[in-house]
Write a protein that holds these residues in place. Structure first.
Motif, short mmCIF file in Angstrom:
data_model
loop_
_atom_site.label_atom_id
_atom_site.label_comp_id
_atom_site.label_asym_id
_atom_site.label_seq_id
_atom_site.Cartn_x
_atom_site.Cartn_y
_atom_site.Cartn_z
N GLN A 264 0.82 -1.20 0.00
CA GLN A 264 0.00 0.00 0.00
C GLN A 264 0.86 1.26 0.00
N GLY A 265 1.96 1.21 0.74
CA GLY A 265 2.83 2.38 0.81
C GLY A 265 3.53 2.69 -0.49
N SER B 128 3.78 7.76 -4.06
CA SER B 128 4.48 8.50 -3.02
C SER B 128 3.70 9.75 -2.66
N ARG B 129 4.08 10.35 -1.54
CA ARG B 129 3.38 11.58 -1.13
C ARG B 129 3.63 12.70 -2.12
N ALA B 130 4.84 12.74 -2.66
CA ALA B 130 5.13 13.78 -3.66
C ALA B 130 4.27 13.58 -4.91
N LEU C 274 -8.89 10.78 -4.47
CA LEU C 274 -8.20 9.51 -4.39
C LEU C 274 -6.71 9.71 -4.11
N ALA C 275 -6.12 10.74 -4.73
CA ALA C 275 -4.72 11.04 -4.44
C ALA C 275 -4.54 11.43 -2.98
N GLU D 243 -2.53 6.76 2.80
CA GLU D 243 -2.54 5.30 2.81
C GLU D 243 -3.83 4.76 3.46
N ASN D 244 -4.94 5.40 3.07
CA ASN D 244 -6.23 5.03 3.65
C ASN D 244 -7.26 5.01 2.52
N LEU D 245 -7.10 4.05 1.60
CA LEU D 245 -7.89 4.05 0.38
C LEU D 245 -9.20 3.27 0.52
N PHE D 246 -9.13 2.06 1.06
CA PHE D 246 -10.32 1.20 1.10
C PHE D 246 -11.17 1.54 2.31
#
Length: 210
Positions: free
Chosen positions: A16-17, A21-23, A118-119, A125-128
């Motif tokens: 998931q990570g 990336s955050r960037a 979604l981005a 890291e909290n998609l689902f």
């Protein structure tokens, strides 16, 4: 067995990570916001021009065979559209075109909002989550309905304008060429929302086993 489940969870979290990336997430969010602002500005400018000045439109013609000069090898051609400049559109047709533009822009904003949100969730890291599924499904419905309705209004408006100007009597056409992409994309997003819900249930099951 407990060690195996823990290793599976660690691999899942590691995967998931690495999705984005955050960037990258910030870049996607920035591009989505800029695209939403730019297209909104252009849509508003187009609507103002529709009501306030000369408008150049591609209008439908009848589809009977034409024979333009200059063709060789016995070729024949078929004209189905023309580009016309109208000094001032009637208010009803201008309103139809304006609403078509608004609905088209709503579909664009739905896509931009989907990318942005979604981005944002991938960044955390909290998609689902239930909210993610709702976001995807709602954007899909808006995209399908607004995109399709906007095209219909645009076709009706252009057809009415073509009949009003009656260029050379060629006014019995209809602005066809419906683009099914917004409708299909919207349905796909609704299905993906169902996948998100299924993924959320799997995530809960996995967390309960660890």
């Amino acid at each position: 067995m407990g060690d195996t489940l823990e290793q599976t969870e660690n691999r899942r979290q590691s995967w998931q990570g690495k999705v984005v990336s955050r960037a990258d997430a910030v870049a996607i969010m920035t591009v989505a916001a800029i695209a939403a602002a730019a297209t909104t500005f252009l849509t508003i400018a187009g609507i103002i021009a529709t009501f306030g000045g000369p408008v150049t439109l591609t209008l439908p013609l009848h589809s009977s065979p034409q024979d333009p000069a200059g063709l060789e090898l016995g070729a024949t051609a078929r004209f189905t559209a023309m580009e016309a400049t109208i000094p001032a559109l009637p208010s009803d047709e201008a309103a139809l075109l304006a609403w078509a533009g608004v609905l088209g822009q709503v579909s664009v904003l739905a896509v931009a909002a989907l990318l942005f949100l979604l981005a944002l969730r991938l960044r955390g890291e909290n998609l689902f989550t239930p909210a993610s599924a709702w976001i995807v499904g709602a954007c899909g419905v808006v995209l399908a309905l607004a995109g399709s309705a906007g095209q219909v209004l645009d076709a009706v408006a252009r057809t009415r304008v073509a009949r009003l100007i009656a260029a050379n009597g060629q006014s019995d056409g209809f602005a066809a060429g419906f683009n099914f992409t917004p409708l299909v994309a919207g349905v796909v997003l609704v299905l993906i929302a169902g996948v998100f819900q299924f993924g959320r249930r799997l995530q809960k099951d996995t967390e309960g086993l660890v």
